[in-house]
Enzyme design. Structure first.
Site, PDB file in Angstrom:
ATOM      1  N   GLN A   2       0.669  -1.214   0.084  1.00 10.22           N
ATOM      2  CA  GLN A   2      -0.031  -0.098  -0.275  1.00 10.22           C
ATOM      3  C   GLN A   2       0.980   1.252   0.188  1.00 10.22           C
ATOM      4  O   GLN A   2       1.841   1.376   0.908  1.00 10.22           O
ATOM      5  CB  GLN A   2      -1.436   0.205   0.901  1.00 10.22           C
ATOM      6  N   SER A  14       4.416  -6.379   2.805  1.00 11.15           N
ATOM      7  CA  SER A  14       2.925  -6.564   3.064  1.00 11.15           C
ATOM      8  C   SER A  14       1.668  -6.650   2.479  1.00 11.15           C
ATOM      9  O   SER A  14       1.627  -8.336   2.648  1.00 11.15           O
ATOM     10  CB  SER A  14       2.438  -4.893   3.382  1.00 11.15           C
ATOM     11  N   LEU A  15       0.795  -6.466   2.339  1.00  4.62           N
ATOM     12  CA  LEU A  15      -0.162  -7.070   0.610  1.00  4.62           C
ATOM     13  C   LEU A  15       0.997  -7.219  -0.015  1.00  4.62           C
ATOM     14  O   LEU A  15       0.241  -8.478  -0.969  1.00  4.62           O
ATOM     15  CB  LEU A  15      -1.405  -5.806   0.608  1.00  4.62           C
ATOM     16  N   ARG A  29      -9.584  -8.256   3.872  1.00  2.71           N
ATOM     17  CA  ARG A  29      -8.139  -7.743   4.941  1.00  2.71           C
ATOM     18  C   ARG A  29      -8.319  -6.184   5.085  1.00  2.71           C
ATOM     19  O   ARG A  29      -8.002  -5.744   6.072  1.00  2.71           O
ATOM     20  CB  ARG A  29      -6.841  -8.207   4.304  1.00  2.71           C
ATOM     21  N   HIS A  88      -0.280  -3.096  10.779  1.00  3.28           N
ATOM     22  CA  HIS A  88       1.063  -4.290  11.747  1.00  3.28           C
ATOM     23  C   HIS A  88       1.485  -3.886  13.112  1.00  3.28           C
ATOM     24  O   HIS A  88       2.551  -3.586  13.406  1.00  3.28           O
ATOM     25  CB  HIS A  88       2.346  -4.160  10.203  1.00  3.28           C
ATOM     26  N   GLN A 130       0.810 -12.062   9.664  1.00  2.75           N
ATOM     27  CA  GLN A 130       1.547 -10.049   9.149  1.00  2.75           C
ATOM     28  C   GLN A 130       0.828  -9.246   9.751  1.00  2.75           C
ATOM     29  O   GLN A 130       1.471  -8.422   9.615  1.00  2.75           O
ATOM     30  CB  GLN A 130       1.637 -10.728   7.718  1.00  2.75           C
TER      31      GLN A 130
END
Length: 314
Positions: free
Chosen positions: A10, A95-96, A120, A206, A255
């Site tokens: 992102q 991340s994603l 998510r 996170h 995660q």
């Protein structure tokens, strides 16, 4: 196999991303159509035309970035003869982007990945009330320094504050309660950290405040079909390769609240003799970070038709 394929997270989204790929190549169009169908939403139109404020929403940005990454992979396969199982030593995503990496490696279907990222994104947005959480980038800080600063702020205010992203090159992001993040920024300045910048994000990603989102992903991933990837995937949480489907499932849940150990992921891959990195998707953020983590490696970004010639000669 001296190449690794990496996938952005992102912040790399931009109106118009993927449009030129879709206009030029049928395999790219097929990916966007599959994602639109999976989400029952014309997400590709939002990607190509905006508005930006809607594209930036976490629930849209996450599947959209994955779609562009997978479109780039499919075009590389069709136009440049890419075979990930043959040509890639590792895949990894920020991340994603880890979901994009798993889809590229065949561990998840594109449709399932889109649906998981929609869940998510929604869950991460709802996990903390708007305005209560924040994230900040500490520039010129190493991860151990950032952890000390975050711990000191968390202790002083009895509030969540922890390292969220270790991006390398002296760029560490912290996440948590807004009051604790602001306190940490003050502490960072007192300790001589070059810059502390509040990030324009809609939620504190996170960190422990994302536990409700982790619970939602545990439920969603419990029924998701996950296969062994055809290329080792270096996981954000462990900075080590993972291939077992049940371990992948477990790490994707961890995660959500765990730190993205991107510096260590890249360092691990480079340490295995990989010296070429191909960033697939929107933007060039990861290629830029890579130069600071693995100076001996080279990186290119593939997200538009003009990038294919660069790939062919890479």
């Amino acid at each position: 196999m001296s190449k690794a394929f990496i996938f952005p997270g992102q912040g790399s989204q931009a109106v118009g991303m993927g449009k030129a790929l879709a206009e030029s190549f049928a395999p790219a169009r097929a990916v966007f159509e599959e994602v639109d169908s999976a989400l029952s939403q014309p997400l590709s139109r939002l990607m190509f035309e905006g508005p930006e404020n809607e594209l930036t929403l976490t629930a849209n940005a996450q599947p959209a970035l994955m779609a562009v990454s997978l479109a780039a992979i499919r075009v590389l396969e069709a136009e440049c003869g890419l075979d990930l199982a043959r040509d890639a030593a590792f895949v990894a995503g920020h991340s994603l982007g880890e979901y994009s990496a798993l889809a590229a490696a065949g561990a998840l279907s594109v449709a399932d990945t889109a649906r998981l990222l929609r869940i998510r994104g929604d869950a991460m947005q709802k996990a903390a009330p708007v305005g209560e959480g924040a994230m900040a980038a500490l520039l010129g800080a190493e991860v151990d320094q950032a952890k000390e600063i975050a711990d000191e702020a968390a202790s002083a205010l009895s509030a969540c504050c922890q390292v969220a992203n270790d991006n390398g090159g002296g760029q560490v992001v912290i996440s948590g309660a807004r009051t604790a993040i602001e306190k940490a920024m003050d502490i960072a300045r007192e300790k001589g950290i070059k810059r502390a910048i509040l990030l324009p994000v809609s939620a504190p990603f996170h960190c422990a405040l994302m536990q409700p989102a982790a619970d939602a992903m545990a439920a969603a991933l419990a029924t998701a079909a996950i296969s062994a990837p055809k290329v080792p995937v270096v996981a954000n949480v462990t900075a080590a390769p993972v291939a077992d489907p049940e371990t992948i499932r477990k790490l994707l849940v961890e995660q959500v609240t765990g730190a993205v150990r991107w510096r260590e992921c890249v360092a691990y891959i480079a340490g295995q003799g990989v010296d070429k990195f191909v960033e697939c998707g929107s933007g060039r953020v990861l290629a830029g970070l890579l130069k600071r983590i693995a100076p001996g490696a080279t990186a290119i970004s593939v997200g538009a038709p003009a990038d294919l010639d660069l790939y062919r000669s890479f």
